[in-house]
Write an enzyme that holds these catalytic residues in place. Structure first.
Site, PDB file in Angstrom:
ATOM      1  N   PRO A  21       9.432  78.586  66.080  1.00 22.21           N
ATOM      2  CA  PRO A  21       8.872  78.731  64.732  1.00 22.21           C
ATOM      3  C   PRO A  21       9.491  79.734  63.936  1.00 22.21           C
ATOM      4  CG  PRO A  21       7.133  79.191  66.684  1.00 22.21           C
ATOM      5  CD  PRO A  21       8.558  78.999  67.281  1.00 22.21           C
ATOM      6  N   GLU A  72       3.904  82.290  74.834  1.00 26.95           N
ATOM      7  CA  GLU A  72       4.151  83.196  73.604  1.00 26.95           C
ATOM      8  C   GLU A  72       5.453  83.181  73.112  1.00 26.95           C
ATOM      9  OE1 GLU A  72       1.677  84.755  71.236  1.00 26.95           O
ATOM     10  OE2 GLU A  72       0.645  83.341  72.802  1.00 26.95           O
ATOM     11  N   ARG A  80      19.835  58.896  65.830  1.00 28.38           N
ATOM     12  CA  ARG A  80      19.870  57.915  64.733  1.00 28.38           C
ATOM     13  C   ARG A  80      21.186  57.867  63.892  1.00 28.38           C
ATOM     14  NH1 ARG A  80      17.616  57.989  60.067  1.00 28.38           N
ATOM     15  NH2 ARG A  80      16.771  55.960  59.960  1.00 28.38           N
ATOM     16  N   ASP A  83      17.702  55.325  53.798  1.00 27.75           N
ATOM     17  CA  ASP A  83      16.762  56.252  54.133  1.00 27.75           C
ATOM     18  C   ASP A  83      16.101  57.010  53.111  1.00 27.75           C
ATOM     19  OD1 ASP A  83      16.929  55.262  56.551  1.00 27.75           O
ATOM     20  OD2 ASP A  83      17.593  56.904  57.577  1.00 27.75           O
TER      21      ASP A  83
HETATM   22 CL1  6GU Z   1      10.557  74.954  67.493  1.00 25.69          CL
HETATM   23  N1  6GU Z   1       8.045  75.631  68.412  1.00 25.69           N
HETATM   24  C1  6GU Z   1       6.720  76.043  68.190  1.00 25.69           C
HETATM   25  N2  6GU Z   1       6.275  76.454  69.248  1.00 25.69           N
HETATM   26  N3  6GU Z   1       6.034  75.830  67.059  1.00 25.69           N
HETATM   27  C2  6GU Z   1       7.047  75.384  66.089  1.00 25.69           C
HETATM   28  C3  6GU Z   1       8.149  75.002  66.040  1.00 25.69           C
HETATM   29  C4  6GU Z   1       8.956  75.144  67.244  1.00 25.69           C
HETATM   30  N4  6GU Z   1       8.806  74.404  65.026  1.00 25.69           N
HETATM   31  C5  6GU Z   1       7.498  74.277  64.077  1.00 25.69           C
HETATM   32  N5  6GU Z   1       6.527  74.889  64.826  1.00 25.69           N
END
Ligand code: 6GU
Length: 248
Positions: free
Chosen positions: A86, A113, A151, A166
Protein backbone atom coordinates in the site's frame (compact mmCIF):
# COMPACT_ATOMS: atom_id res chain seq x y z
CA UNK A 1 6.62 -13.34 -20.45
CA UNK A 2 7.36 -15.18 -17.23
CA UNK A 3 5.67 -14.06 -14.01
CA UNK A 4 6.95 -15.57 -10.76
CA UNK A 5 4.67 -14.78 -7.82
CA UNK A 6 6.20 -15.15 -4.37
CA UNK A 7 3.35 -15.79 -1.95
CA UNK A 8 2.27 -17.82 1.07
CA UNK A 9 -0.95 -18.75 -0.82
CA UNK A 10 0.04 -20.23 -4.21
CA UNK A 11 -3.37 -21.93 -4.73
CA UNK A 12 -5.01 -18.53 -5.19
CA UNK A 13 -2.93 -17.97 -8.32
CA UNK A 14 -3.38 -21.45 -9.74
CA UNK A 15 -7.18 -21.15 -9.68
CA UNK A 16 -7.33 -17.59 -11.02
CA UNK A 17 -4.82 -18.01 -13.81
CA UNK A 18 -6.35 -21.26 -15.16
CA UNK A 19 -9.58 -19.56 -16.28
CA UNK A 20 -10.73 -17.36 -19.14
CA UNK A 21 -8.28 -15.13 -21.02
CA UNK A 22 -5.45 -15.78 -18.55
CA UNK A 23 -5.84 -19.54 -18.96
CA UNK A 24 -5.89 -19.19 -22.74
CA UNK A 25 -2.83 -16.91 -22.71
CA UNK A 26 -0.91 -19.47 -20.68
CA UNK A 27 -1.96 -22.40 -22.89
CA UNK A 28 -0.97 -20.45 -26.01
CA UNK A 29 2.47 -19.73 -24.50
CA UNK A 30 2.20 -15.92 -24.22
CA UNK A 31 2.73 -15.99 -20.46
CA UNK A 32 3.76 -18.43 -17.74
CA UNK A 33 2.43 -17.69 -14.27
CA UNK A 34 4.50 -19.49 -11.67
CA UNK A 35 3.32 -19.22 -8.04
CA UNK A 36 6.20 -19.83 -5.59
CA UNK A 37 5.45 -20.61 -1.95
CA UNK A 38 8.29 -18.72 -0.29
CA UNK A 39 7.66 -20.54 3.00
CA UNK A 40 9.49 -23.48 1.42
CA UNK A 41 12.67 -21.33 1.42
CA UNK A 42 12.56 -20.77 5.20
CA UNK A 43 15.61 -22.15 6.97
CA UNK A 44 13.76 -21.89 10.29
CA UNK A 45 13.13 -25.24 11.95
CA UNK A 46 9.35 -24.66 11.92
CA UNK A 47 9.35 -23.14 8.40
CA UNK A 48 8.14 -19.90 9.93
CA UNK A 49 8.40 -16.69 7.90
CA UNK A 50 7.11 -14.02 10.30
CA UNK A 51 8.29 -12.50 13.55
CA UNK A 52 7.05 -9.79 15.92
CA UNK A 53 8.21 -6.28 14.96
CA UNK A 54 11.30 -4.75 16.58
CA UNK A 55 10.13 -1.73 18.55
CA UNK A 56 6.88 -3.46 19.51
CA UNK A 57 3.36 -3.04 18.21
CA UNK A 58 0.63 -5.15 16.69
CA UNK A 59 0.93 -7.95 14.15
CA UNK A 60 3.79 -9.85 12.62
CA UNK A 61 6.41 -8.87 10.04
CA UNK A 62 7.72 -11.13 7.27
CA UNK A 63 11.46 -11.53 7.74
CA UNK A 64 14.02 -11.11 4.96
CA UNK A 65 15.64 -14.55 4.65
CA UNK A 66 12.99 -16.68 2.85
CA UNK A 67 12.13 -13.89 0.36
CA UNK A 68 15.73 -13.02 -0.46
CA UNK A 69 16.55 -16.72 -1.01
CA UNK A 70 13.41 -17.27 -3.12
CA UNK A 71 14.23 -14.27 -5.34
CA UNK A 72 17.85 -15.46 -5.74
CA UNK A 73 16.45 -18.80 -6.95
CA UNK A 74 14.03 -17.45 -9.60
CA UNK A 75 15.85 -14.26 -10.64
CA UNK A 76 17.16 -13.75 -14.17
CA UNK A 77 19.21 -10.94 -15.72
CA UNK A 78 16.04 -9.31 -17.17
CA UNK A 79 13.80 -9.67 -14.11
CA UNK A 80 11.85 -6.67 -12.78
CA UNK A 81 11.08 -7.11 -9.10
CA UNK A 82 7.76 -5.70 -7.97
CA UNK A 83 6.68 -5.60 -4.36
CA UNK A 84 2.94 -5.16 -3.84
CA UNK A 85 2.50 -2.70 -1.01
CA UNK A 86 0.00 0.00 0.00
CA UNK A 87 3.04 2.33 0.21
CA UNK A 88 3.92 1.83 -3.46
CA UNK A 89 3.44 4.04 -6.53
CA UNK A 90 -0.13 3.82 -7.79
CA UNK A 91 -0.95 1.20 -10.41
CA UNK A 92 -2.66 2.45 -13.59
CA UNK A 93 -3.18 1.51 -17.23
CA UNK A 94 0.10 3.32 -17.95
CA UNK A 95 2.01 1.23 -15.38
CA UNK A 96 0.34 -1.93 -16.77
CA UNK A 97 1.58 -1.00 -20.27
CA UNK A 98 5.10 -0.41 -18.92
CA UNK A 99 5.14 -3.83 -17.21
CA UNK A 100 3.64 -5.59 -20.27
CA UNK A 101 6.85 -4.76 -22.16
CA UNK A 102 9.06 -6.72 -19.70
CA UNK A 103 10.23 -10.29 -20.22
CA UNK A 104 10.26 -11.40 -16.60
CA UNK A 105 8.34 -10.10 -13.59
CA UNK A 106 8.84 -11.25 -10.03
CA UNK A 107 5.87 -10.20 -7.88
CA UNK A 108 6.28 -10.30 -4.10
CA UNK A 109 3.13 -10.50 -1.96
CA UNK A 110 3.33 -9.40 1.65
CA UNK A 111 0.89 -10.40 4.32
CA UNK A 112 0.33 -9.58 7.99
CA UNK A 113 1.69 -6.15 8.98
CA UNK A 114 4.18 -6.08 6.14
CA UNK A 115 7.63 -7.11 5.00
CA UNK A 116 10.97 -6.24 6.62
CA UNK A 117 12.14 -3.00 4.96
CA UNK A 118 15.50 -4.52 3.96
CA UNK A 119 13.80 -6.81 1.39
CA UNK A 120 12.70 -3.90 -0.82
CA UNK A 121 16.01 -2.10 -0.27
CA UNK A 122 18.28 -5.07 -1.04
CA UNK A 123 16.29 -6.09 -4.14
CA UNK A 124 15.81 -2.55 -5.48
CA UNK A 125 12.12 -3.46 -5.74
CA UNK A 126 9.53 -1.35 -7.55
CA UNK A 127 6.80 -0.95 -4.91
CA UNK A 128 3.29 -0.86 -6.41
CA UNK A 129 -0.11 -0.22 -4.78
CA UNK A 130 -3.42 -0.83 -6.56
CA UNK A 131 -5.23 2.01 -4.81
CA UNK A 132 -5.94 3.88 -1.62
CA UNK A 133 -7.58 1.17 0.47
CA UNK A 134 -6.21 -1.55 2.71
CA UNK A 135 -6.13 -5.23 1.76
CA UNK A 136 -5.24 -8.10 4.08
CA UNK A 137 -2.34 -8.99 1.82
CA UNK A 138 -0.67 -8.39 -1.51
CA UNK A 139 -2.33 -11.37 -3.27
CA UNK A 140 -5.46 -9.64 -4.60
CA UNK A 141 -3.21 -6.77 -5.78
CA UNK A 142 -0.88 -9.22 -7.56
CA UNK A 143 -3.91 -10.81 -9.27
CA UNK A 144 -5.01 -7.37 -10.47
CA UNK A 145 -1.52 -6.61 -11.82
CA UNK A 146 -1.24 -10.03 -13.55
CA UNK A 147 -4.65 -9.63 -15.19
CA UNK A 148 -4.14 -6.05 -16.39
CA UNK A 149 -0.61 -6.78 -17.69
CA UNK A 150 -1.33 -10.12 -19.41
CA UNK A 151 -4.16 -8.77 -21.56
CA UNK A 152 -1.75 -6.14 -22.95
CA UNK A 153 0.81 -8.68 -24.19
CA UNK A 154 0.57 -8.56 -28.01
CA UNK A 155 -1.49 -11.51 -29.30
CA UNK A 156 -3.26 -12.30 -26.01
CA UNK A 157 -6.46 -10.52 -27.00
CA UNK A 158 -7.93 -11.32 -30.41
CA UNK A 159 -8.78 -8.46 -32.76
CA UNK A 160 -12.38 -8.55 -31.59
CA UNK A 161 -11.35 -7.92 -27.98
CA UNK A 162 -8.58 -5.48 -28.85
CA UNK A 163 -7.40 -3.37 -25.95
CA UNK A 164 -7.06 -0.13 -27.92
CA UNK A 165 -10.66 1.11 -27.40
CA UNK A 166 -10.73 0.31 -23.67
CA UNK A 167 -11.55 2.85 -21.04
CA UNK A 168 -8.32 4.66 -20.09
CA UNK A 169 -6.44 3.67 -23.28
CA UNK A 170 -8.37 6.40 -25.11
CA UNK A 171 -8.34 8.70 -22.07
CA UNK A 172 -12.16 8.43 -21.83
CA UNK A 173 -14.55 5.99 -20.19
CA UNK A 174 -16.15 3.47 -22.55
CA UNK A 175 -19.57 4.07 -24.11
CA UNK A 176 -22.55 1.93 -22.96
CA UNK A 177 -23.07 -1.50 -24.55
CA UNK A 178 -26.37 -3.21 -25.45
CA UNK A 179 -27.38 -6.65 -26.72
CA UNK A 180 -30.66 -8.52 -27.30
CA UNK A 181 -33.50 -8.15 -26.53
CA UNK A 182 -34.31 -4.78 -28.13
CA UNK A 183 -36.76 -4.05 -25.33
CA UNK A 184 -36.33 -5.22 -21.74
CA UNK A 185 -38.71 -4.31 -18.88
CA UNK A 186 -39.89 -1.22 -20.75
CA UNK A 187 -36.39 -0.02 -21.69
CA UNK A 188 -35.37 0.11 -25.35
CA UNK A 189 -31.96 -0.03 -26.95
CA UNK A 190 -31.07 3.39 -28.48
CA UNK A 191 -32.41 3.49 -32.08
CA UNK A 192 -29.11 4.54 -33.62
CA UNK A 193 -27.53 1.18 -32.66
CA UNK A 194 -30.14 -0.62 -34.80
CA UNK A 195 -29.75 1.76 -37.76
CA UNK A 196 -26.92 -0.03 -39.50
CA UNK A 197 -25.30 3.38 -40.09
CA UNK A 198 -21.76 2.78 -38.86
CA UNK A 199 -20.68 6.42 -39.05
CA UNK A 200 -23.66 7.49 -36.95
CA UNK A 201 -23.01 4.65 -34.49
CA UNK A 202 -19.35 5.65 -34.07
CA UNK A 203 -20.35 9.26 -33.50
CA UNK A 204 -22.99 8.25 -30.93
CA UNK A 205 -20.52 6.01 -29.10
CA UNK A 206 -17.89 8.71 -28.97
CA UNK A 207 -20.44 11.23 -27.68
CA UNK A 208 -21.61 8.83 -24.96
CA UNK A 209 -17.96 8.22 -23.98
CA UNK A 210 -17.53 11.96 -23.56
CA UNK A 211 -20.83 12.22 -21.62
CA UNK A 212 -19.89 9.45 -19.19
CA UNK A 213 -16.44 10.83 -18.61
CA UNK A 214 -17.82 14.35 -18.12
CA UNK A 215 -20.45 13.15 -15.62
CA UNK A 216 -18.57 10.42 -13.76
CA UNK A 217 -14.84 11.12 -14.08
CA UNK A 218 -14.30 14.78 -15.01
CA UNK A 219 -10.76 14.45 -13.58
CA UNK A 220 -9.82 12.36 -16.64
CA UNK A 221 -10.60 15.28 -18.95
CA UNK A 222 -7.65 17.28 -17.55
CA UNK A 223 -5.27 15.10 -19.56
CA UNK A 224 -7.53 14.62 -22.61
CA UNK A 225 -6.97 16.71 -25.73
CA UNK A 226 -10.27 17.85 -27.29
CA UNK A 227 -10.74 17.98 -31.05
CA UNK A 228 -13.03 20.59 -32.65
CA UNK A 229 -15.67 17.86 -32.92
CA UNK A 230 -15.26 17.00 -29.21
CA UNK A 231 -15.87 20.66 -28.31
CA UNK A 232 -19.09 20.70 -30.29
CA UNK A 233 -20.21 17.37 -28.76
CA UNK A 234 -19.47 18.66 -25.25
CA UNK A 235 -21.63 21.74 -25.93
CA UNK A 236 -24.49 19.45 -27.03
CA UNK A 237 -24.02 17.24 -23.96
CA UNK A 238 -24.05 20.18 -21.56
CA UNK A 239 -27.26 21.51 -23.18
CA UNK A 240 -28.89 18.04 -23.03
CA UNK A 241 -27.91 17.45 -19.42
CA UNK A 242 -29.15 20.91 -18.46
CA UNK A 243 -32.53 20.24 -20.15
CA UNK A 244 -32.73 16.92 -18.32
CA UNK A 245 -32.16 18.67 -14.98
CA UNK A 246 -34.87 21.24 -15.72
CA UNK A 247 -37.38 18.50 -16.58
CA UNK A 248 -36.86 16.75 -13.20
CL1 6GU B 1 -0.33 -4.03 -2.83
N1 6GU B 1 -1.31 -4.51 -0.44
C1 6GU B 1 -2.14 -4.27 0.58
N2 6GU B 1 -2.04 -5.01 1.70
N3 6GU B 1 -3.09 -3.35 0.54
C2 6GU B 1 -3.18 -2.64 -0.60
C3 6GU B 1 -2.34 -2.81 -1.70
C4 6GU B 1 -1.40 -3.78 -1.58
N4 6GU B 1 -2.69 -1.95 -2.68
C5 6GU B 1 -3.71 -1.26 -2.19
N5 6GU B 1 -4.02 -1.66 -0.94
Amino acid sequence: MKIDVLTLFPELFEAFSAESILGRAQNAGYVTINPVDFRSYSTDKHNSVDEPPFGGGAGMVIGPQPLIDAVADVRTEEASIILLSPQGRKFSQEVAQELAEKEHLILICGHYEGIDERVSMLLGADEVSIGDYVLTGGEPAALVVIDAVTRLIPGVLGNRESASADSFSTGLLEHPHYTRPREFMGNSVPDVLLSGNHKEIELWRHKESLRRTFKRRPDLLNSYSFSEQDRSLIRQIVAEEFDRLEQD
